[in-house]
Design a protein around this motif. Structure first.
Motif, PDB file in Angstrom:
ATOM      1  N   PRO A 180       4.859   0.452  13.424  1.00  0.00           N
ATOM      2  CA  PRO A 180       4.422   0.450  12.022  1.00  0.00           C
ATOM      3  C   PRO A 180       3.568   1.687  11.721  1.00  0.00           C
ATOM      4  O   PRO A 180       3.061   2.327  12.643  1.00  0.00           O
ATOM      5  CB  PRO A 180       3.583  -0.824  11.921  1.00  0.00           C
ATOM      6  N   SER A 181       3.446   2.027  10.453  1.00  0.00           N
ATOM      7  CA  SER A 181       2.560   3.140  10.087  1.00  0.00           C
ATOM      8  C   SER A 181       1.125   2.800  10.448  1.00  0.00           C
ATOM      9  O   SER A 181       0.380   3.645  10.935  1.00  0.00           O
ATOM     10  CB  SER A 181       2.645   3.430   8.580  1.00  0.00           C
ATOM     11  N   ALA A 182       0.748   1.571  10.171  1.00  0.00           N
ATOM     12  CA  ALA A 182      -0.628   1.157  10.475  1.00  0.00           C
ATOM     13  C   ALA A 182      -0.651  -0.345  10.691  1.00  0.00           C
ATOM     14  O   ALA A 182       0.088  -1.085  10.047  1.00  0.00           O
ATOM     15  CB  ALA A 182      -1.570   1.536   9.338  1.00  0.00           C
ATOM     16  N   THR A 238       0.819  -1.217   0.000  1.00  0.00           N
ATOM     17  CA  THR A 238       0.000   0.000   0.000  1.00  0.00           C
ATOM     18  C   THR A 238       0.853   1.268   0.000  1.00  0.00           C
ATOM     19  O   THR A 238       0.324   2.366   0.149  1.00  0.00           O
ATOM     20  CB  THR A 238      -0.931   0.023   1.235  1.00  0.00           C
ATOM     21  N   CYS A 239       2.158   1.116  -0.173  1.00  0.00           N
ATOM     22  CA  CYS A 239       3.070   2.258  -0.258  1.00  0.00           C
ATOM     23  C   CYS A 239       3.091   3.085   1.026  1.00  0.00           C
ATOM     24  O   CYS A 239       3.209   4.302   0.986  1.00  0.00           O
ATOM     25  CB  CYS A 239       2.706   3.144  -1.452  1.00  0.00           C
ATOM     26  N   LEU A 240       2.985   2.427   2.165  1.00  0.00           N
ATOM     27  CA  LEU A 240       3.200   3.102   3.448  1.00  0.00           C
ATOM     28  C   LEU A 240       4.667   2.937   3.799  1.00  0.00           C
ATOM     29  O   LEU A 240       5.227   1.857   3.621  1.00  0.00           O
ATOM     30  CB  LEU A 240       2.373   2.457   4.562  1.00  0.00           C
ATOM     31  N   THR A 241       5.275   3.974   4.341  1.00  0.00           N
ATOM     32  CA  THR A 241       6.690   3.830   4.654  1.00  0.00           C
ATOM     33  C   THR A 241       6.881   2.782   5.747  1.00  0.00           C
ATOM     34  O   THR A 241       6.264   2.856   6.814  1.00  0.00           O
ATOM     35  CB  THR A 241       7.329   5.160   5.083  1.00  0.00           C
ATOM     36  N   ARG A 245       9.753   2.331   7.212  1.00  0.00           N
ATOM     37  CA  ARG A 245      11.015   2.695   7.873  1.00  0.00           C
ATOM     38  C   ARG A 245      11.023   2.388   9.370  1.00  0.00           C
ATOM     39  O   ARG A 245      11.968   1.810   9.895  1.00  0.00           O
ATOM     40  CB  ARG A 245      11.290   4.186   7.655  1.00  0.00           C
TER      41      ARG A 245
END
Lengths: 632, 632
Positions: free
Chosen positions: B319-321, B305-308, B310
């Motif tokens: 995590p981002s999500a 889903t193109c979430l970073t 990093r």
């Protein structure tokens, strides 16, 4: 009417007392009283930031909304959803107080309008919300999204949706902003949507755009949605023009292989160009647009969203949709505003579009008791008669003459267009005024009306629209028929004569005849005539100028008391601007689109008769224009 | 337990009587009783098609839902939302009756599963609805969309959203289908969404896909969502493999300029390839997929889903999500399913992903009282212990050995992979079995375990994983160290010897040591040991085959009673399949992700000790493997 009952609203802990009338909105009252109270969503009962505690007495109409049972029972109420109905004592909790430096003064930017909707709250369809989060620790390493949701829940906000582009930027913004971000929220018709995220506090920057997408010309504005004012405007030819001059030819082109996406790309390209130009003039980045409000005719909406317009021109004239769910820029290919939600005013029918609904909303006709004839003159002519109780509409193919289409040197009302022409009664010499005072580049709709009225007054043309060659040396004969030289080549922008031909005159007469026949037929269908009208509101893309007297002289407008006329300029753009300022007016658009009854003029014998009778300057029936010779 | 109370449900007008127990679902009861009752949405209370009239008595639990006050007061109830609590008399209105020929027999396709969630209704996240409209007339030329909305409203359906692609096809479908269309509706977490439209009646075709997106391999299935069965399966290497073998190196690559979108395109390309191949085998068009259910680890979901990603590898591992809103194919660039909604199982944390949640749901561990150790062996190893009341998880970087990574001739479990190896005790000769009986192309995880166990049994390697060159002529020395020839070049797919090296053995020992240390540390953290476990469920991408005895011999699995082990194959894919069959299991995923407590092993000293102790075949502590020498 008796004196309204008043109540005392005591504010704790200061003991300050405000006086309220029965039913006053509590948020409005507090703001007027100078109490700094936050209402991030503008007062739509969504954000929960305007909580107050009612310590004594009770308020009415308070939707429990996002308040928990616990909060509600503890006396918490949303000020924006509460009405004063008795003496009360309230307390504004610390977190609902807005620091003085955040005060957003909102000039409603409507005072300069000649006629505009009133009584609406400034509550744009988008708002910003500043959120501070607790940074993660080894003991609390919950995901960024969950952390944000927790913070929003603590602020009383729930039931929203977060778009993927926001999620893709969230992690970086949180860290750049040191765990503080500003969210942009869109109050969609179905749901609250988080459409953007910025690092840190960006609440002082919130911008929108409004568009009137016409068949010939596209007009836009960039709006400051914090202050409520216009930052920049722009106009461009609709890029679809090369594929046909009117909606019928565009629909035909859309039916060819690849035609529909080509037309979509053309109009989207025009919008992109306008956004780039206006953003530069407004001093904002194109990516900063948080909302776009569109007013456009039914065909333009179909072409913009790639819905087949085929059935619009086939009996019984069924559009694919009259209301379009909100879309994002990326869904229609808009490069300058990919993640921006786009709202559109709904249409009434195939030929009464969202542009007309926008005009009826923007001018406030839907709110008024007086019976109004609303005329929108563009490539198509649309006519509505009615008031807050009822409305009837009709459309007529006036042709694009009033937008300069089908006119040898016609152009839309932009820089260099002749908008006024006068003839010296002594020597027959010509003086023209152009938009922006630039060398003449062509003639726009307003200029055409002014010119024909002047030629008629001077006797240079007869009532059938034929040149009287003996009367002026400026009339010359060419292989293609007679023409009148308006501006000699040495004074024009491109060093060629600007002329008016008999074909131009014929196109103008057909256009004004269609409009006039439309008024008469529509009024007749509801048993009215011109004298029953309280007001005639003329809208159209004439730039800033339309001389009503000239329009009557050529028979475009009826010869009635002049004080009943009001020229509102671009009514569609006005409605789109005000829709950008208030969700109440977007809701009004839905209401208006549902209440207008449309009448098809196509197969109407009376319309044909009225049309033939109007093919004369001003009309074959002189009794309709008793004041015809009067000077302005 | 006393005999449950039974009630009489009388069906009018026939007078047929069904017997119900306290709390029986009325829709289930009617279906079991052979009453043809429609429930387009599968019984989720959304579509309103299963209305009945309760003429006498009352039912419980009936959410008024989409019923109007008028209907509710007239006794209408949704059968799917009603429970029998007393004797009742009901009538099934004509329009709720389903014609016999429409009967959709739903084989739940779970009987072949070794262990699976039970007690769930077959109610996929998408369903189809056949809608017949009145054609337009000159008197009723309302827009196509409004006409559809009217028909849906008449069917009791409201509160849905229609996507732009559906609107773009609506007009043509309505006319092609002579004013009858079939809509596909997606029961999104926030809202019902109309995601597709077909001309005419397409209710007998409803397909979905489920995916297990692993770091090394991607497995998929095409599912018939009418019948509830698997139509085709497929496996491909994850196209991201060229950018790094494990999640850590992928995250590093994602941080390079353009790295993240490159990785997204790589995995989406793999999915597209799988969809094309599987659709062809299933005999459907790629565009016919109505839903995609994904189980994947947290990093894979971020890259998809193109979430970073990093911060997944930076302490404190945020995590981002962990839960992703449903997205459409087009939002991630999926070409074969642009307008298809995609649901993903939520993750627990950075290293316990939706793939594990999917496995816990699919195997029904979240429903059971017994305490289970769930082991998922892939490129990463994930371990969960618990039951319906509590769950604790940990992950350990086993490395990709069990997926064939870091092994000279390793490969994923697909056609031609050695999955079993035996050594003739008399002459020391080798026999291998390959997947599909094809010439050997390499060795997969299951084959590696079988091979090492056999070598150990035969005394060809010692417990430290060193070859005993004197014991077999198949052991040879090369410049890179000793190796064992598994298959000679004349019998392999590409005419080269397939060998096992000491480096391969070392990688395998590290991998199994990490897993074993993980079990011990995690169990210890909740005060349990292997003997407290009711069951050990082993999942992993071993294809159809894992020999538990061999896995114990090498110390990958604990030496406990064999009947406690259950190999469920690809638990993540099982969960994704069952999630495609029932929204109840998707909801269970949300519940499970919230109840698992994750423990970080990275900084855990006990884990390090356990790891060092396990660097031996099977283990340095012989008492842990009392049955080590036992033959299968």
């Amino acid at each position: 009417m008796s004196e309204p009952t008043t109540y005392r609203v005591m504010l704790m802990p200061d003991g300050l007392i405000l006086t309220a009338s029965q039913g006053d909105n509590l948020l409005d009252l507090l703001r007027k009283g100078g109490v700094g109270i936050a209402a991030a969503c503008g007062g739509d009962g969504i954000c929960g930031t305007c909580r107050v505690v009612v310590e004594q007495g009770e308020v009415a109409g308070s939707d429990r909304g996002m308040l928990t049972d616990e909060e509600y029972n503890a006396g918490y109420r949303l000020a924006c959803m509460s009405e004063v109905i008795e003496d009360i004592r309230i307390r504004v909790p610390e977190r609902s107080r807005r620091p003085a430096e955040e005060g957003h003064l909102r000039g409603l930017a409507t005072s300069q309008e000649t006629l505009a909707a009133d009584g609406w709250r400034f509550a744009p369809p988008v708002f910003k919300l500043y959120v501070k989060l607790n940074p993660p620790t080894p003991e609390d390493n919950t995901a960024d999204l969950s952390r944000l949701e927790k913070a929003l829940s603590d602020m009383g906000i729930s039931g929203y949706r977060i778009t993927l582009p926001v999620l893709q930027q969230l992690s970086d913004c949180l860290r750049q902003g040191e765990w503080a971000v500003t969210l942009t929220l869109f109050k969609g018709p179905e749901q609250l949507v988080v459409t953007a995220v910025d690092a840190g506090d960006s609440r002082n920057r919130l911008y929108g755009a409004s568009f009137d997408i016409g068949t010939t010309g596209v007009r836009g504005e960039i709006l400051d949605l914090v202050e409520g004012r216009v930052l920049a405007q722009g106009v461009e030819y609709n890029g679809q023009g090369v594929y046909g001059a009117d909606v019928i030819s565009r629909i035909a082109y859309a039916g060819k292989p690849g035609g529909l996406p080509t037309l979509q790309q053309a109009i989207v390209g025009t919008m992109d160009k306008l956004v780039r130009g206006m953003s530069a003039r407004a001093g904002i980045e194109t990516g900063e647009l948080s909302h776009i409000m569109i007013a456009a005719n039914t065909t333009m909406v179909h072409l913009l969203t790639c819905l087949t317009p085929r059935n619009i021109r086939l009996a019984p004239y069924v559009p694919s949709a009259t209301h379009i769910p909100s879309v994002y820029g990326t869904e229609i290919g808009l490069k300058t505003a990919a993640n921006t939600p786009i709202s559109m005013f709904p249409a009434v029918s195939s030929y009464i579009g969202g542009d007309i609904v926008s005009g009826l909303v923007g001018t406030g006709i839907f709110q008024r008791d007086e019976t109004v004839l609303y005329i929108d003159i563009g490539t198509n002519g649309e006519i509505v008669v009615g008031n807050r109780e009822w409305m009837v509409s009709a459309s007529c193919s006036a042709g694009p003459a009033f937008e300069g289409g089908g006119i040898r040197h016609g152009m839309i009302a932009t820089s260099g267009a002749i908008e006024k022409l006068s003839i010296n009664s002594t020597d027959g010499s010509i003086t023209v005024s152009t938009i922006g005072g630039k060398p003449a580049a062509g003639i726009c709709g307003a200029g055409l009306i002014s010119t024909v009225a002047a030629l008629l007054d001077a006797g240079f043309i007869d009532p059938r629209g034929k040149f009287q060659a003996d009367e002026s040396s400026l009339i010359r004969n060419t292989g293609e028929g007679p023409e009148f030289v308006l501006v000699k080549s040495d004074a024009t922008a491109d060093n060629r004569d600007i002329v008016l031909t008999e074909i131009d005159l014929d196109n103008l007469i057909r256009a004004k005849a269609a409009m006039f026949a439309g008024y008469r037929t529509l009024l007749g269908s509801v048993g009215l005539d011109f004298n029953n009208l309280d007001r005639v509101v003329v809208a159209g893309t004439f730039g800033n100028y339309l001389n009503v007297e000239d329009a009557i002289k050529i028979g475009l407008l009826p010869d009635i008391k002049r004080d009943r006329f009001l020229f509102v300029g671009n009514g569609s753009l006005l409605g789109a601007r005000l829709g950008s300022y208030s969700t109440e007016l977007i809701a009004a658009g839905r209401q208006v689109s549902g209440m207008v009854t449309n009448i098809e003029l196509g197969d109407n014998a009376l319309f044909t008769d009225n049309y033939m009778a109007a093919m004369f300057l001003p009309h074959t029936d002189d009794t309709l224009f008793p004041g015809r010779g009067r000077q302005t």
